[in-house]
Write a protein that holds these residues in place. Structure first.
Motif, mmCIF file in Angstrom:
data_model
loop_
_atom_site.group_PDB
_atom_site.id
_atom_site.type_symbol
_atom_site.label_atom_id
_atom_site.label_comp_id
_atom_site.label_asym_id
_atom_site.label_seq_id
_atom_site.Cartn_x
_atom_site.Cartn_y
_atom_site.Cartn_z
ATOM 1 N N SER A 6 18.521 1.941 -89.199
ATOM 2 C CA SER A 6 17.574 1.765 -90.144
ATOM 3 C C SER A 6 16.227 1.732 -89.444
ATOM 4 O O SER A 6 16.248 1.647 -87.893
ATOM 5 C CB SER A 6 17.524 0.389 -90.721
ATOM 6 N N PRO A 7 15.036 1.863 -89.899
ATOM 7 C CA PRO A 7 13.831 1.911 -89.164
ATOM 8 C C PRO A 7 13.748 0.868 -88.363
ATOM 9 O O PRO A 7 13.122 0.635 -87.262
ATOM 10 C CB PRO A 7 12.669 2.079 -90.192
ATOM 11 N N ALA A 8 14.101 -0.418 -88.854
ATOM 12 C CA ALA A 8 13.917 -1.716 -87.943
ATOM 13 C C ALA A 8 14.806 -1.605 -86.707
ATOM 14 O O ALA A 8 14.526 -2.038 -85.567
ATOM 15 C CB ALA A 8 14.148 -3.003 -89.011
ATOM 16 N N GLN A 9 15.980 -1.113 -87.002
ATOM 17 C CA GLN A 9 17.066 -0.824 -85.706
ATOM 18 C C GLN A 9 16.538 -0.011 -84.650
ATOM 19 O O GLN A 9 16.372 -0.091 -83.486
ATOM 20 C CB GLN A 9 18.358 -0.521 -86.077
ATOM 21 N N GLU A 10 15.671 1.050 -85.221
ATOM 22 C CA GLU A 10 14.991 2.077 -84.426
ATOM 23 C C GLU A 10 14.107 1.573 -83.353
ATOM 24 O O GLU A 10 13.887 1.804 -82.215
ATOM 25 C CB GLU A 10 14.615 3.377 -85.389
ATOM 26 N N LYS A 11 13.304 0.854 -84.137
ATOM 27 C CA LYS A 11 12.348 -0.114 -83.526
ATOM 28 C C LYS A 11 12.978 -0.886 -82.389
ATOM 29 O O LYS A 11 12.325 -0.999 -81.248
ATOM 30 C CB LYS A 11 11.364 -0.769 -84.195
ATOM 31 N N LEU A 12 14.027 -1.444 -82.663
ATOM 32 C CA LEU A 12 14.618 -2.375 -81.743
ATOM 33 C C LEU A 12 15.245 -1.495 -80.531
ATOM 34 O O LEU A 12 15.138 -1.932 -79.497
ATOM 35 C CB LEU A 12 15.948 -3.359 -82.246
ATOM 36 N N LEU A 13 15.685 -0.343 -80.931
ATOM 37 C CA LEU A 13 16.556 0.371 -79.819
ATOM 38 C C LEU A 13 15.326 0.799 -78.760
ATOM 39 O O LEU A 13 15.509 0.702 -77.740
ATOM 40 C CB LEU A 13 17.003 1.491 -80.529
ATOM 41 N N ILE A 14 14.114 1.006 -79.401
ATOM 42 C CA ILE A 14 13.018 1.632 -78.520
ATOM 43 C C ILE A 14 12.572 0.381 -77.663
ATOM 44 O O ILE A 14 12.188 0.476 -76.398
ATOM 45 C CB ILE A 14 11.632 1.907 -79.362
ATOM 46 N N ARG A 15 12.383 -0.832 -78.316
ATOM 47 C CA ARG A 15 12.004 -2.053 -77.403
ATOM 48 C C ARG A 15 13.113 -2.092 -76.261
ATOM 49 O O ARG A 15 12.830 -2.673 -75.235
ATOM 50 C CB ARG A 15 11.798 -3.180 -78.263
ATOM 51 N N LEU A 16 14.257 -2.047 -76.860
ATOM 52 C CA LEU A 16 15.227 -2.403 -75.579
ATOM 53 C C LEU A 16 15.528 -1.295 -74.808
ATOM 54 O O LEU A 16 15.843 -1.750 -73.338
ATOM 55 C CB LEU A 16 16.732 -2.536 -76.374
ATOM 56 N N ALA A 17 14.883 -0.116 -75.032
ATOM 57 C CA ALA A 17 15.127 0.890 -73.863
ATOM 58 C C ALA A 17 13.978 0.946 -73.081
ATOM 59 O O ALA A 17 14.077 1.785 -72.026
ATOM 60 C CB ALA A 17 15.100 2.236 -74.579
ATOM 61 N N LEU A 278 6.109 6.711 -79.738
ATOM 62 C CA LEU A 278 7.828 5.972 -79.367
ATOM 63 C C LEU A 278 7.386 4.834 -79.015
ATOM 64 O O LEU A 278 7.695 3.718 -79.519
ATOM 65 C CB LEU A 278 8.709 6.890 -78.711
ATOM 66 N N PHE A 279 6.768 4.607 -77.752
ATOM 67 C CA PHE A 279 6.882 3.128 -77.158
ATOM 68 C C PHE A 279 5.159 2.453 -77.371
ATOM 69 O O PHE A 279 5.079 1.437 -76.586
ATOM 70 C CB PHE A 279 6.803 3.352 -75.655
ATOM 71 N N GLY A 280 4.387 3.067 -78.270
ATOM 72 C CA GLY A 280 3.250 2.404 -78.452
ATOM 73 C C GLY A 280 2.351 2.366 -77.148
ATOM 74 O O GLY A 280 1.674 1.453 -76.951
ATOM 75 N N ALA A 281 2.482 3.486 -76.451
ATOM 76 C CA ALA A 281 1.637 3.622 -75.091
ATOM 77 C C ALA A 281 0.400 4.350 -75.479
ATOM 78 O O ALA A 281 0.452 5.543 -75.274
ATOM 79 C CB ALA A 281 2.502 4.158 -73.945
ATOM 80 N N ALA A 282 -0.626 3.697 -75.637
ATOM 81 C CA ALA A 282 -2.140 4.302 -76.095
ATOM 82 C C ALA A 282 -2.490 5.211 -74.865
ATOM 83 O O ALA A 282 -3.113 6.285 -75.177
ATOM 84 C CB ALA A 282 -2.980 3.225 -76.480
ATOM 85 N N ARG A 283 -2.207 4.731 -73.680
ATOM 86 C CA ARG A 283 -2.752 5.428 -72.460
ATOM 87 C C ARG A 283 -1.893 6.880 -72.478
ATOM 88 O O ARG A 283 -2.500 7.925 -72.238
ATOM 89 C CB ARG A 283 -2.554 4.819 -71.434
ATOM 90 N N ALA A 284 -0.587 7.026 -72.804
ATOM 91 C CA ALA A 284 -0.140 8.121 -72.874
ATOM 92 C C ALA A 284 -0.841 9.380 -73.942
ATOM 93 O O ALA A 284 -1.028 10.411 -73.675
ATOM 94 C CB ALA A 284 1.478 8.055 -73.404
#
Length: 341
Positions: A6-17, A278-284
């Motif tokens: 799910s979108p929530a699970q995808e967000k969790l995967l990104i945070r865990l990665a 993906l990672f919320g990295a504004a600098r990128a």
């Protein structure tokens, strides 16, 4: 096919990665959800990071349903084996590098073990399944002979390898040990008219040093967009860590200059854009936007999205494949940008 997230699970995967993100999630996440996350993490090459975060959270704080404890035990055993394989590969890589040095063949190991050592606080977060050695094209024949003398045999077609400037060598006694010899990290001959990343280019980027942040991030970008075509999340994690290694405006300027010199401005803008989103990295994203966008860059950013990357092996895998194939054609058809020599 991977379990759908799910979108929530995808967000969790990104945070865990993300190696630097906290290992926290709500108590309402079920064992079945975590099992699906683990399957996706394994496919995307970020399982060691996720397993570390599970360990930091503590098994006592994990759900006991859906066979999660047993699955974790299996995956941890596999991770231990992978770590041992990485150590064995490193041994053989060092042995070959010494043999090349004895024959005065300039060479450098790139990607896997260098990324693990230079970009990750926890070396075990970034295992690798081969050793990549880069030499000047003029030294390829001597380097090939040296690797053969070290007990390896060529596992790829010689004519095709010469065209791609990529030779795959397997250890005679253990064919799971793979050494890849490169004359250029861009293997697609259709793309090489526009971009190139070889031994000499990396020397120029390093400016008399070795494995500078700009050089490592340039390699990570070419690896993600020029080699594997965004087939798993680990590629963007390498880029994220490479970005974090850039500590000053001067290093950022060196990266942008490297992109101009090697012809990878399209790839840099695309990879940094998707990694940042993906990672919320504004600098990128800010760095990506410093590359003046032309039609090819705009199209590439539209094609390469986080959703496309996360769903490489899901029900939407055909759509993901079409987007990535279209991106490859954008790369091949893009016009070289002028670079003042």
């Amino acid at each position: 096919m991977l379990p759908d997230l799910s979108p929530a699970q995808e967000k969790l995967l990104i945070r865990l990665a993300d190696p630097e993100a906290a290992a926290d999630w709500g108590n309402d996440v079920s064992g079945a959800s975590l099992m699906a996350l683990l399957a996706n993490a394994e496919f995307h090459g970020v399982l060691p990071i996720v397993l570390r975060k599970f360990r930091e959270r503590g098994d006592a704080n994990l759900p006991k349903d859906a066979g999660l404890p047993q699955k974790l035990a299996e995956l941890r055993d596999q991770a231990t084996t992978a770590t041992g394989q990485s150590m064995l590969l490193q041994y053989h890589g060092d042995r070959i590098m010494k043999a090349l040095a004895a024959k005065s063949v300039p060479a450098r190991i790139v990607k896997g073990p260098v990324f693990a050592r230079k970009l990750y606080r926890q070396v075990a977060d970034r295992p690798f399944t081969d050793i990549d050695i880069l030499v000047d094209p003029a030294s390829i024949d001597e380097a090939n002979r040296t690797i053969a003398q070290c007990g390896f045999e060529l596992g790829s077609n010689e004519a095709e390898s010469r065209e791609l400037q990529e030779y795959k060598w397997l250890e005679k006694e253990n064919s799971s040990l793979l050494i890849e010899l490169h004359g250029n990290l861009v293997h697609d001959t259709g793309m090489r008219r526009r971009l190139s990343l070889g031994f000499r280019e990396l020397q120029t980027i390093d400016g008399g040093q070795t494995d500078t942040p700009a050089a490592l991030l340039t390699i990570a970008i070419v690896h993600a967009a020029g080699g594997h075509k965004f087939h798993r999340l680990q590629l963007c994690v390498d880029v994220l860590q490479g970005l974090r290694a850039l500590k000053s405006p001067e290093e950022e300027a060196r990266l942008l200059e490297a992109a101009r010199m090697t012809g990878i401005e399209l790839e840099l803008a695309t990879v940094l854009n998707v990694t940042g989103r993906l990672f919320g990295a504004a600098r990128a994203i800010e760095l990506a936007d410093r590359i003046k966008p032309d039609l090819s860059i705009r199209l590439a950013k539209w094609l390469i999205t986080g959703k496309m990357l996360l769903r490489v092996n899901s029900r939407d895998k055909m759509r993901s494949r079409l987007s990535r194939d279209a991106f490859r054609w954008v790369q091949r058809l893009a016009r070289p940008r002028p670079y003042p020599a």
